[in-house]
Design a protein around this motif. Sequence first.
Motif, PDB file in Angstrom:
ATOM      1  N   PRO A  20      34.985 -42.092  21.003  1.00 12.22           N
ATOM      2  CA  PRO A  20      35.692 -42.800  19.938  1.00 12.22           C
ATOM      3  C   PRO A  20      35.787 -44.304  20.223  1.00 12.22           C
ATOM      4  O   PRO A  20      35.712 -44.739  21.383  1.00 12.22           O
ATOM      5  CB  PRO A  20      37.081 -42.161  19.932  1.00 12.22           C
ATOM      6  N   GLU A  21      35.959 -45.083  19.182  1.00 17.13           N
ATOM      7  CA  GLU A  21      36.080 -46.534  19.315  1.00 17.13           C
ATOM      8  C   GLU A  21      37.176 -46.921  20.308  1.00 17.13           C
ATOM      9  O   GLU A  21      36.990 -47.826  21.128  1.00 17.13           O
ATOM     10  CB  GLU A  21      36.372 -47.161  17.950  1.00 17.13           C
ATOM     11  N   GLU A  22      38.298 -46.234  20.247  1.00 14.83           N
ATOM     12  CA  GLU A  22      39.426 -46.567  21.133  1.00 14.83           C
ATOM     13  C   GLU A  22      39.037 -46.430  22.608  1.00 14.83           C
ATOM     14  O   GLU A  22      39.475 -47.215  23.446  1.00 14.83           O
ATOM     15  CB  GLU A  22      40.635 -45.666  20.843  1.00 14.83           C
ATOM     16  N   GLU A  23      38.233 -45.423  22.929  1.00 15.99           N
ATOM     17  CA  GLU A  23      37.807 -45.230  24.318  1.00 15.99           C
ATOM     18  C   GLU A  23      36.876 -46.351  24.759  1.00 15.99           C
ATOM     19  O   GLU A  23      36.984 -46.850  25.887  1.00 15.99           O
ATOM     20  CB  GLU A  23      37.100 -43.882  24.459  1.00 15.99           C
ATOM     21  N   SER A  29      37.917 -53.041  28.138  1.00 16.73           N
ATOM     22  CA  SER A  29      39.016 -53.985  28.394  1.00 16.73           C
ATOM     23  C   SER A  29      39.374 -54.012  29.868  1.00 16.73           C
ATOM     24  O   SER A  29      39.730 -55.058  30.421  1.00 16.73           O
ATOM     25  CB  SER A  29      40.242 -53.598  27.564  1.00 16.73           C
ATOM     26  N   GLU A  30      39.263 -52.877  30.518  1.00 15.81           N
ATOM     27  CA  GLU A  30      39.585 -52.768  31.937  1.00 15.81           C
ATOM     28  C   GLU A  30      38.411 -53.161  32.837  1.00 15.81           C
ATOM     29  O   GLU A  30      38.594 -53.805  33.863  1.00 15.81           O
ATOM     30  CB  GLU A  30      40.004 -51.325  32.254  1.00 15.81           C
ATOM     31  N   TRP A  31      37.170 -52.785  32.467  1.00 14.54           N
ATOM     32  CA  TRP A  31      36.050 -52.867  33.398  1.00 14.54           C
ATOM     33  C   TRP A  31      34.873 -53.736  32.978  1.00 14.54           C
ATOM     34  O   TRP A  31      34.033 -54.069  33.817  1.00 14.54           O
ATOM     35  CB  TRP A  31      35.530 -51.453  33.693  1.00 14.54           C
ATOM     36  N   ASP A  32      34.747 -54.083  31.707  1.00 11.44           N
ATOM     37  CA  ASP A  32      33.572 -54.847  31.246  1.00 11.44           C
ATOM     38  C   ASP A  32      33.927 -55.538  29.933  1.00 11.44           C
ATOM     39  O   ASP A  32      33.422 -55.197  28.874  1.00 11.44           O
ATOM     40  CB  ASP A  32      32.387 -53.889  31.062  1.00 11.44           C
ATOM     41  N   PHE A  36      31.252 -57.843  22.837  1.00 14.34           N
ATOM     42  CA  PHE A  36      30.560 -56.796  22.073  1.00 14.34           C
ATOM     43  C   PHE A  36      30.987 -55.391  22.480  1.00 14.34           C
ATOM     44  O   PHE A  36      30.572 -54.412  21.870  1.00 14.34           O
ATOM     45  CB  PHE A  36      29.031 -56.946  22.152  1.00 14.34           C
ATOM     46  N   HIS A  37      31.853 -55.299  23.503  1.00 16.81           N
ATOM     47  CA  HIS A  37      32.446 -54.020  23.895  1.00 16.81           C
ATOM     48  C   HIS A  37      33.906 -53.892  23.458  1.00 16.81           C
ATOM     49  O   HIS A  37      34.428 -52.786  23.416  1.00 16.81           O
ATOM     50  CB  HIS A  37      32.430 -53.838  25.416  1.00 16.81           C
ATOM     51  N   ILE A  38      34.557 -55.020  23.177  1.00 22.27           N
ATOM     52  CA  ILE A  38      36.011 -54.955  22.934  1.00 22.27           C
ATOM     53  C   ILE A  38      36.465 -55.468  21.576  1.00 22.27           C
ATOM     54  O   ILE A  38      37.606 -55.215  21.190  1.00 22.27           O
ATOM     55  CB  ILE A  38      36.792 -55.692  24.042  1.00 22.27           C
ATOM     56  N   ASP A  39      35.628 -56.185  20.855  1.00 25.82           N
ATOM     57  CA  ASP A  39      36.048 -56.768  19.578  1.00 25.82           C
ATOM     58  C   ASP A  39      35.095 -56.343  18.466  1.00 25.82           C
ATOM     59  O   ASP A  39      34.033 -56.941  18.293  1.00 25.82           O
ATOM     60  CB  ASP A  39      36.092 -58.292  19.692  1.00 25.82           C
ATOM     61  N   PRO A  40      35.472 -55.308  17.703  1.00 27.07           N
ATOM     62  CA  PRO A  40      34.565 -54.785  16.667  1.00 27.07           C
ATOM     63  C   PRO A  40      34.116 -55.837  15.654  1.00 27.07           C
ATOM     64  O   PRO A  40      32.948 -55.855  15.259  1.00 27.07           O
ATOM     65  CB  PRO A  40      35.383 -53.687  15.993  1.00 27.07           C
ATOM     66  N   GLY A  52      29.508 -51.653  20.930  1.00 26.22           N
ATOM     67  CA  GLY A  52      28.756 -50.714  21.750  1.00 26.22           C
ATOM     68  C   GLY A  52      29.480 -50.465  23.056  1.00 26.22           C
ATOM     69  O   GLY A  52      30.186 -51.340  23.563  1.00 26.22           O
ATOM     70  N   ALA A  53      29.324 -49.273  23.583  1.00 26.86           N
ATOM     71  CA  ALA A  53      29.944 -48.927  24.858  1.00 26.86           C
ATOM     72  C   ALA A  53      29.250 -49.668  25.996  1.00 26.86           C
ATOM     73  O   ALA A  53      28.035 -49.903  25.964  1.00 26.86           O
ATOM     74  CB  ALA A  53      29.866 -47.421  25.102  1.00 26.86           C
TER      75      ALA A  53
END
Length: 146
Positions: A20-23, A29-32, A36-40, A52-53
Amino acid sequence: MTAEEVPVGQTLDLGSHPVPEEEIIRFASEWDSQYFHIDPAVAQESYFGGLGASGIHTLSIYQRLSVNGLFERYDVIAGKEARHVRFIHPVRAGDVLTGTVFIDSVEHDGRGRATVITTGSLRNQDDVVVLRLQMEALIAANAKST
């Protein structure tokens, strides 16, 4: 179970994990924490055209599935090496990743352990490979040198 019981030459299903997006945002937010991983919204303007994850997140999903689907049955000593790790296709919010692992070999070292070499992959719900890698793990074995 010990290394003697590892099913060499077999491909095993490791199960699935929804992403899911939240995951994606929480992990990144914690690791990378790249945009492009944290702001849709900002990720829409990125090369990938959307959130993208992180590759490390994807690799972590593979690890969880491989432990649950294979390694928790064995007396694992330690991970030894990950190689040929390839992030082949972006993992998007809403993807469902399914893992498989092929047991390449079990190499006994005569010291009560063996190196188990596996080749694994994750595919999304459209059967597109998103991750491929080869891993080595040390597993306890019955065979010991005299």
